[in-house]
Design a protein around this motif. Structure first.
Motif, PDB file in Angstrom:
ATOM      1  N   SER A  16       0.833  -0.835  -0.056  1.00  0.00           N
ATOM      2  CA  SER A  16       0.065  -0.386  -0.119  1.00  0.00           C
ATOM      3  C   SER A  16       0.584   1.336  -0.140  1.00  0.00           C
ATOM      4  O   SER A  16       0.691   2.373  -0.597  1.00  0.00           O
ATOM      5  N   VAL A 171      -5.709   8.470  -2.488  1.00  0.00           N
ATOM      6  CA  VAL A 171      -4.522   8.201  -1.799  1.00  0.00           C
ATOM      7  C   VAL A 171      -3.389   7.608  -2.309  1.00  0.00           C
ATOM      8  O   VAL A 171      -2.402   6.630  -2.742  1.00  0.00           O
ATOM      9  N   LEU A 175      -1.387   9.954   2.454  1.00  0.00           N
ATOM     10  CA  LEU A 175      -3.026   9.263   2.533  1.00  0.00           C
ATOM     11  C   LEU A 175      -2.503   8.381   2.824  1.00  0.00           C
ATOM     12  O   LEU A 175      -3.198   7.549   4.196  1.00  0.00           O
ATOM     13  N   GLN A 178      -0.992   7.729   6.591  1.00  0.00           N
ATOM     14  CA  GLN A 178      -2.215   7.450   7.651  1.00  0.00           C
ATOM     15  C   GLN A 178      -3.060   6.186   7.435  1.00  0.00           C
ATOM     16  O   GLN A 178      -3.287   6.425   9.307  1.00  0.00           O
ATOM     17  N   GLN A 179      -3.119   6.069   6.842  1.00  0.00           N
ATOM     18  CA  GLN A 179      -3.766   4.293   6.617  1.00  0.00           C
ATOM     19  C   GLN A 179      -3.303   3.522   7.693  1.00  0.00           C
ATOM     20  O   GLN A 179      -3.730   2.476   8.466  1.00  0.00           O
ATOM     21  N   ILE A 181      -0.885   4.100  10.008  1.00  0.00           N
ATOM     22  CA  ILE A 181      -1.173   4.637  11.334  1.00  0.00           C
ATOM     23  C   ILE A 181      -2.053   4.133  11.614  1.00  0.00           C
ATOM     24  O   ILE A 181      -1.697   3.668  12.425  1.00  0.00           O
ATOM     25  N   SER A 182      -3.247   4.529  10.969  1.00  0.00           N
ATOM     26  CA  SER A 182      -4.673   4.250  11.688  1.00  0.00           C
ATOM     27  C   SER A 182      -4.497   2.527  12.144  1.00  0.00           C
ATOM     28  O   SER A 182      -5.197   2.053  13.119  1.00  0.00           O
ATOM     29  N   ARG A 183      -4.109   1.424  11.685  1.00  0.00           N
ATOM     30  CA  ARG A 183      -4.327   0.517  11.593  1.00  0.00           C
ATOM     31  C   ARG A 183      -3.031   0.188  12.834  1.00  0.00           C
ATOM     32  O   ARG A 183      -3.334  -1.052  14.086  1.00  0.00           O
ATOM     33  N   TYR A 185      -1.159   2.583  15.058  1.00  0.00           N
ATOM     34  CA  TYR A 185      -0.780   3.589  15.714  1.00  0.00           C
ATOM     35  C   TYR A 185       0.766   3.640  16.569  1.00  0.00           C
ATOM     36  O   TYR A 185       1.184   4.143  17.230  1.00  0.00           O
ATOM     37  N   SER A 187       2.473   6.157  15.030  1.00  0.00           N
ATOM     38  CA  SER A 187       2.118   7.087  14.331  1.00  0.00           C
ATOM     39  C   SER A 187       3.831   8.184  14.143  1.00  0.00           C
ATOM     40  O   SER A 187       4.422   8.573  12.658  1.00  0.00           O
ATOM     41  N   LEU A 188       4.452   7.948  15.406  1.00  0.00           N
ATOM     42  CA  LEU A 188       5.755   9.106  14.690  1.00  0.00           C
ATOM     43  C   LEU A 188       7.180   8.124  13.907  1.00  0.00           C
ATOM     44  O   LEU A 188       7.511   9.153  12.774  1.00  0.00           O
ATOM     45  N   TYR A 191       5.428   8.483  10.463  1.00  0.00           N
ATOM     46  CA  TYR A 191       4.985   9.762   9.725  1.00  0.00           C
ATOM     47  C   TYR A 191       6.878  10.391   9.759  1.00  0.00           C
ATOM     48  O   TYR A 191       7.848  11.005   8.217  1.00  0.00           O
TER      49      TYR A 191
ATOM     50  N   SER B  47     -11.163   6.069   5.720  1.00  0.00           N
ATOM     51  CA  SER B  47      -9.977   5.202   5.815  1.00  0.00           C
ATOM     52  C   SER B  47      -8.854   4.880   6.813  1.00  0.00           C
ATOM     53  O   SER B  47      -7.640   4.374   7.013  1.00  0.00           O
ATOM     54  N   THR B  48      -8.907   5.997   7.415  1.00  0.00           N
ATOM     55  CA  THR B  48      -8.289   6.058   8.505  1.00  0.00           C
ATOM     56  C   THR B  48      -9.187   6.365  10.275  1.00  0.00           C
ATOM     57  O   THR B  48      -7.745   6.584  10.891  1.00  0.00           O
ATOM     58  N   PRO B  50      -9.798   2.927  12.367  1.00  0.00           N
ATOM     59  CA  PRO B  50     -11.108   1.700  12.943  1.00  0.00           C
ATOM     60  C   PRO B  50     -11.480   1.749  14.896  1.00  0.00           C
ATOM     61  O   PRO B  50     -11.310   2.819  15.599  1.00  0.00           O
ATOM     62  N   ASN B  59      -4.705  -4.904   2.285  1.00  0.00           N
ATOM     63  CA  ASN B  59      -4.856  -3.723   2.108  1.00  0.00           C
ATOM     64  C   ASN B  59      -5.941  -3.345   1.582  1.00  0.00           C
ATOM     65  O   ASN B  59      -6.699  -3.169   0.061  1.00  0.00           O
TER      66      ASN B  59
END
Lengths: 219, 282
Positions: A16, A171, A175, A178-179, A181-183, A185, A187-188, A191, B47-48, B50, B59
């Protein structure tokens, strides 16, 4: 910072992230190429156009350079669809960046052209070159040396501005990051990684620009 | 003359009204028919975030919001995968609906009267509440300790029109820091920039399951809000259709689909709706 966990997640997310990077490169390349072509015509119109044309082009340049890229992107995506031109997020984003790029390239080209002594154009005229021939064989090669450093700068700006397309749902690398990171966590870590990739991308562009500069410079 | 004028105005008004009724009842202009003809649903979602909408390691977009869209796609085409996703930021939810970029949006959208003036909401598919997440080894034991600390604490929260008001309803004196996404909010908690993170109960539960023993729930929940999908206003046929699908997902033939999704994302088994008198009128 948990390094091995980060590497594992980075490997899991490689596809991705790569497709995001591919989109970033595609958006930037398309915008820079299209924007530069448009920008050259704008620069020409600005330098040699009739008074009314120069006025219109001046308005165009000032409007685009005076508007945040973010606003341009939103305008291309939403306002155009209200008037019936329904672009996808990708197309709208490329259009916005192309317009933005063209206004900058237009100014760069104008500056480079007026820096060339008038004697060059006069000499070209006196040996019977048409305006097109004068531009391609006499002015452009000289202007290119002026244009290149600032043009490379504009290209790196476009790469950075492409991150804003994430807002309208393209995307690209940011982005995609970020996707992930959202899964995860993380982030640091991610990024930092994205920042490093953007740096690499722009570093390559700058080095390529330097190489071309060396090639075309007068010894 | 005055009479003739009145007659003319009345005639024009009748004609306008008649044509309005005519176009409203014409099925071929409904979004429902457009989507059926197109063969797939265009769903706006994020998409960000959960467990609502996020890209999994394979994916693919997943989550409870995504499943609500899949439920509608299943109802339309008998195939929950006939969806084209528009991955949008939270700010883009209403503009993308109004400018027809998407057929519907399911993106943990809180029903508010202000939003209802711009778009039309479906029936709610979830009732959310807010809780406080703390570090398990942090300085504050629970909600009472946080409240006693007054303005010594900072609460991290996801950016929202009501974010500040919402936190102050539970902790009147706390400082509020708003963040763009959930991961940044948790990062603020991890790094000590905030003493607590005010977040939705659903996200809080999901996060605690993923990181056992690292966090704790402050043990207080407030601020009920309804989550609904949204559609562009003015298309009653399409709105009714989506409402029917969601309603039957929660109470009727598609209950197994809804219940399985609920179990996956919120870890809770739902009771089968009581047979007999319709449960929603209890």
């Amino acid at each position: 910072m948990n390094f091995s966990l980060f590497l594992t997640e980075l490997w899991n997310a490689r596809l991705s992230l790569l497709s995001g990077l591919g989109n970033t490169i595609l958006i930037s390349a398309a915008s820079v190429v299209l924007g530069s072509v448009l920008g050259v015509f704008i620069g020409l119109a600005m330098t040699y156009g009739a008074k009314w044309l120069r006025f219109i082009v001046r308005l165009y340049i000032d409007f685009l350079r005076g508007t945040p890229v973010f606003v341009l992107i939103l305008a291309c995506f939403y306002i155009l669809s209200v008037v019936g031109l329904d672009l996808t997020a990708f197309q709208a984003g490329v259009l916005a960046l192309t317009l933005f790029c063209s206004s900058h390239v237009g100014e760069i080209v104008r500056g480079a052209l007026i820096a060339i002594p008038a004697g060059q154009t006069e000499a070209a005229k006196s040996v019977g070159l048409t305006f097109g021939q004068t531009f391609v064989y006499v002015l452009l090669p000289q202007a290119l040396r002026q244009i290149l450093p600032t043009w490379v700068n504009t290209a790196t700006e476009i790469v950075k501005a492409s991150t804003l397309l994430s807002i309208i749902g393209v995307v690209e690398l940011l982005l995609a990051t970020q996707q992930v990171i959202s899964r995860t966590y993380l982030s640091l870590e991610f990024y930092l990684f994205a920042g490093f990739v953007y740096f690499l991308l722009n570093f390559v562009i700058e080095q390529a620009g330097r190489a071309v500069e060396r090639r075309i410079s007068i010894p | 003359m005055a009479f003739l004028k009145k007659l003319a105005v009345a005639a024009v008004m009748t004609a306008t009204a008649a044509s309005a009724v005519g176009s409203a009842s014409a099925d071929e202009t409904s979004k429902l028919q457009q989507v059926l003809d197109r063969g797939y649903l265009i769903l706006g979602t994020g998409s960000t975030n959960p467990p609502w909408h996020f890209v999994d390691s394979d994916n693919k977009l997943k989550g409870f919001d995504v499943d609500m869209g899949r439920l509608v796609a299943k109802a339309l085409f008998g195939d929950p995968d006939k969806i084209e996703y528009v991955q949008q930021s939270g700010d883009a939810r209403i503009p993308n609906l109004v400018t027809d970029k998407v057929d519907m949006t399911c993106q943990f959208m809180t029903v508010t009267a202000e939003r209802a003036q711009q778009i039309e909401f479906t029936i709610p598919y979830y009732r959310e509440g807010v809780g406080l997440l703390l570090m398990a080894n942090g300085d504050y034991a629970d909600y009472d300790a946080l409240k006693a600390a007054g303005d010594d604490i900072t609460v991290a929260v996801l950016q929202n029109v009501y974010a500040e008001e919402m936190v102050h309803a539970a902790l009147p004196d706390a400082d509020v820091d708003q963040y763009d996404s959930v991961d940044l909010m948790y990062q603020a908690l991890n790094s000590g920039r905030a003493e607590a993170a005010a977040t939705d109960q659903s996200a809080l539960r999901w996060f605690m399951v993923q990181n056992p023993d690292r966090y704790k729930d402050a043990g207080y929940a407030w601020n009920p809000q309804s989550y609904s999908c949204g559609v562009k206003p003015g298309d009653q046929r399409w709105l009714n259709f989506v409402n029917t699908v969601l309603h039957e997902g929660m109470t009727g033939v598609e209950f197994p689909f809804y219940a399985e999704s609920f179990k996956t994302w919120f870890g809770e088994d739902l009771d089968t709706p009581k047979i007999g008198f319709p449960v929603e009128y209890k």
